[in-house]
Write an enzyme that holds these catalytic residues in place. Structure first.
Site, PDB file in Angstrom:
ATOM      1  N   ASN A   7      52.021  32.332  45.616  1.00 27.15           N
ATOM      2  CA  ASN A   7      51.501  31.605  44.453  1.00 27.15           C
ATOM      3  C   ASN A   7      52.379  31.984  43.259  1.00 27.15           C
ATOM      4  O   ASN A   7      52.217  33.049  42.678  1.00 27.15           O
ATOM      5  CB  ASN A   7      50.040  32.024  44.218  1.00 27.15           C
ATOM      6  CG  ASN A   7      49.451  31.381  42.977  1.00 27.15           C
ATOM      7  OD1 ASN A   7      50.031  30.456  42.405  1.00 27.15           O
ATOM      8  ND2 ASN A   7      48.292  31.879  42.549  1.00 27.15           N
ATOM      9  N   LYS A   9      52.360  30.721  40.434  1.00 28.17           N
ATOM     10  CA  LYS A   9      51.672  30.481  39.150  1.00 28.17           C
ATOM     11  C   LYS A   9      52.626  29.718  38.222  1.00 28.17           C
ATOM     12  O   LYS A   9      53.404  28.896  38.698  1.00 28.17           O
ATOM     13  CB  LYS A   9      51.170  31.795  38.535  1.00 28.17           C
ATOM     14  CG  LYS A   9      50.366  32.604  39.562  1.00 28.17           C
ATOM     15  CD  LYS A   9      49.607  33.755  38.974  1.00 28.17           C
ATOM     16  CE  LYS A   9      48.842  34.483  40.085  1.00 28.17           C
ATOM     17  NZ  LYS A   9      47.935  35.493  39.609  1.00 28.17           N
ATOM     18  N   HIS A  90      41.225  28.816  41.990  1.00 31.77           N
ATOM     19  CA  HIS A  90      41.778  30.129  41.646  1.00 31.77           C
ATOM     20  C   HIS A  90      41.025  30.685  40.438  1.00 31.77           C
ATOM     21  O   HIS A  90      40.614  29.923  39.552  1.00 31.77           O
ATOM     22  CB  HIS A  90      43.279  30.002  41.340  1.00 31.77           C
ATOM     23  CG  HIS A  90      43.953  31.327  41.242  1.00 31.77           C
ATOM     24  ND1 HIS A  90      43.880  32.103  40.110  1.00 31.77           N
ATOM     25  CD2 HIS A  90      44.673  32.041  42.136  1.00 31.77           C
ATOM     26  CE1 HIS A  90      44.539  33.239  40.333  1.00 31.77           C
ATOM     27  NE2 HIS A  90      45.035  33.220  41.550  1.00 31.77           N
ATOM     28  N   GLU A  92      42.022  32.040  37.872  1.00 28.20           N
ATOM     29  CA  GLU A  92      42.617  31.652  36.575  1.00 28.20           C
ATOM     30  C   GLU A  92      42.161  30.248  36.184  1.00 28.20           C
ATOM     31  O   GLU A  92      41.976  29.947  35.010  1.00 28.20           O
ATOM     32  CB  GLU A  92      44.149  31.765  36.661  1.00 28.20           C
ATOM     33  CG  GLU A  92      44.580  33.228  36.610  1.00 28.20           C
ATOM     34  CD  GLU A  92      45.825  33.565  37.408  1.00 28.20           C
ATOM     35  OE1 GLU A  92      46.607  32.659  37.724  1.00 28.20           O
ATOM     36  OE2 GLU A  92      46.002  34.761  37.718  1.00 28.20           O
ATOM     37  N   GLU A 160      39.776  36.742  46.676  1.00 30.56           N
ATOM     38  CA  GLU A 160      40.581  37.342  45.601  1.00 30.56           C
ATOM     39  C   GLU A 160      39.657  37.967  44.562  1.00 30.56           C
ATOM     40  O   GLU A 160      39.228  37.296  43.619  1.00 30.56           O
ATOM     41  CB  GLU A 160      41.412  36.247  44.920  1.00 30.56           C
ATOM     42  CG  GLU A 160      42.408  35.580  45.824  1.00 30.56           C
ATOM     43  CD  GLU A 160      43.670  35.210  45.051  1.00 30.56           C
ATOM     44  OE1 GLU A 160      44.740  35.695  45.432  1.00 30.56           O
ATOM     45  OE2 GLU A 160      43.571  34.477  44.058  1.00 30.56           O
ATOM     46  N   GLY A 166      46.597  40.750  39.595  1.00 31.07           N
ATOM     47  CA  GLY A 166      47.591  41.076  38.567  1.00 31.07           C
ATOM     48  C   GLY A 166      47.339  42.402  37.868  1.00 31.07           C
ATOM     49  O   GLY A 166      47.907  42.680  36.822  1.00 31.07           O
ATOM     50  N   SER A 205      47.011  41.822  43.850  1.00 27.84           N
ATOM     51  CA  SER A 205      47.954  42.946  43.775  1.00 27.84           C
ATOM     52  C   SER A 205      48.490  43.376  45.144  1.00 27.84           C
ATOM     53  O   SER A 205      48.702  44.572  45.372  1.00 27.84           O
ATOM     54  CB  SER A 205      47.325  44.135  43.040  1.00 27.84           C
ATOM     55  OG  SER A 205      47.057  43.787  41.690  1.00 27.84           O
TER      56      SER A 205
HETATM   57  P1  PGA Z   1      48.728  39.008  42.220  1.00 30.17           P
HETATM   58  O1  PGA Z   1      48.090  37.519  42.195  1.00 30.17           O
HETATM   59  O2  PGA Z   1      49.286  39.189  43.618  1.00 30.17           O
HETATM   60  O3  PGA Z   1      49.780  38.983  41.159  1.00 30.17           O
HETATM   61  O4  PGA Z   1      47.618  39.952  41.936  1.00 30.17           O
HETATM   62  C1  PGA Z   1      47.365  37.037  43.277  1.00 30.17           C
HETATM   63  C2  PGA Z   1      46.822  35.681  42.921  1.00 30.17           C
HETATM   64  O5  PGA Z   1      46.332  35.519  41.794  1.00 30.17           O
HETATM   65  O6  PGA Z   1      46.876  34.739  43.719  1.00 30.17           O
END
Ligand code: PGA
Length: 245
Positions: A7, A9, A90, A92, A160, A166, A205
């Site tokens: 991903n 983003k 997601h 976000e 998640e 993150g 992460s």
């Molecule tokens: P990250 O993001 O691996 O940077 O924690 C995972 C995600 O949001 O899909």
């Protein structure tokens, strides 16, 4: 079926799309496909450089077929571009852009109706985890997003936890194993046709350093990777960990 999802983003890999995709294509394949989900304008670039064990995905899809919906891209359009998977719900999208359960359910239905595989993201925040409400919270998210009437196509669920995205703080393998069990139970109640078949991924992460414990102990079918997916070597190190012995 196992999967590994990149991903990106709202980022591009610093090494460039060409070099990134070339490295993925040249890697030694195993049964799990790698799904690369770039920002929408780059989907075709990824599609034309994909092939074999590397396929293209999208990061969201519209909740309607077509019409006056400025800024939205329909699931059928993504399919037309060559995307095979789409991330939906997601955290976000849920938290920064206030997407609610009803909207996410419509996006899920559109993906399934259009023949593009949804990767539904669910996950609790720290408050829910500390209060011991994880199973109930995830079951509510699954109930809200399920389309029991839509039986064709695959469904992928990405667990998640919000506190792990993150942040550099990842769930442990044992914690994931327990949560994967909770998710299968929720599927049995609210989307029984998907109980056995839905792949369950973990995201939050994930790095080459912590993926060993997650993969050996977490009982999941792969990973959704954000930060560590922007560097092809780091992403491929995660892919290699998933290689069957
Ligand atoms: P990250 O993001 O691996 O940077 O924690 C995972 C995600 O949001 O899909």
């Amino acid at each position: 079926m196992n999967y590994l999802v990149a991903n990106w983003k709202m980022n591009l890999p610093p090494e460039g799309i060409d070099a990134y995709m070339e490295k993925l294509r040249a890697s030694r394949a195993h049964a799990a496909p790698m799904i690369v989900a770039p920002p929408a304008p780059y989907i075709r670039d990824v599609v034309t450089r994909a092939g074999g064990h590397v396929v293209a995905g999208a990061q969201n899809c519209g909740d309607q077929k077509s019409g006056a919906f400025t800024g939205e891209v329909s699931a059928a359009m993504l399919k037309d571009c060559g995307a095979k998977y789409v991330i939906i719900g997601h955290s976000e999208r849920r938290n920064v852009y206030h997407e609610n359960d009803a909207l996410i359910a419509r996006r899920m239905a559109m993906a399934l109706e259009s023949g593009i595989t949804p990767v539904l993201c669910i996950g609790e925040d720290l408050r829910e985890r500390e209060a011991g409400h994880v199973a109930r919270f995830l079951a509510d998210q699954i109930k809200a997003a399920a389309s029991p009437a839509l039986e064709s196509g695959e469904v992928v669920i990405a667990y998640e936890p919000i506190w792990a995205i993150g942040t550099g703080r990842n769930a442990s393998g044992t914690m994931c194993a327990e949560t994967v069990g909770d998710i299968r139970e929720a599927l049995l109640r609210f989307w029984p046709a998907r109980q056995a078949t839905a792949a369950i991924l973990y995201g939050g992460s994930v790095t080459a350093d912590n993926v060993g414990d997650l993969w050996s102990n977490g009982r999941m079918n792969g990973f959704l990777v954000g930060g560590a997916s922007l560097d092809s070597s780091k992403f491929l190190a995660i892919y290699d960990t998933m290689r069957p012995a």
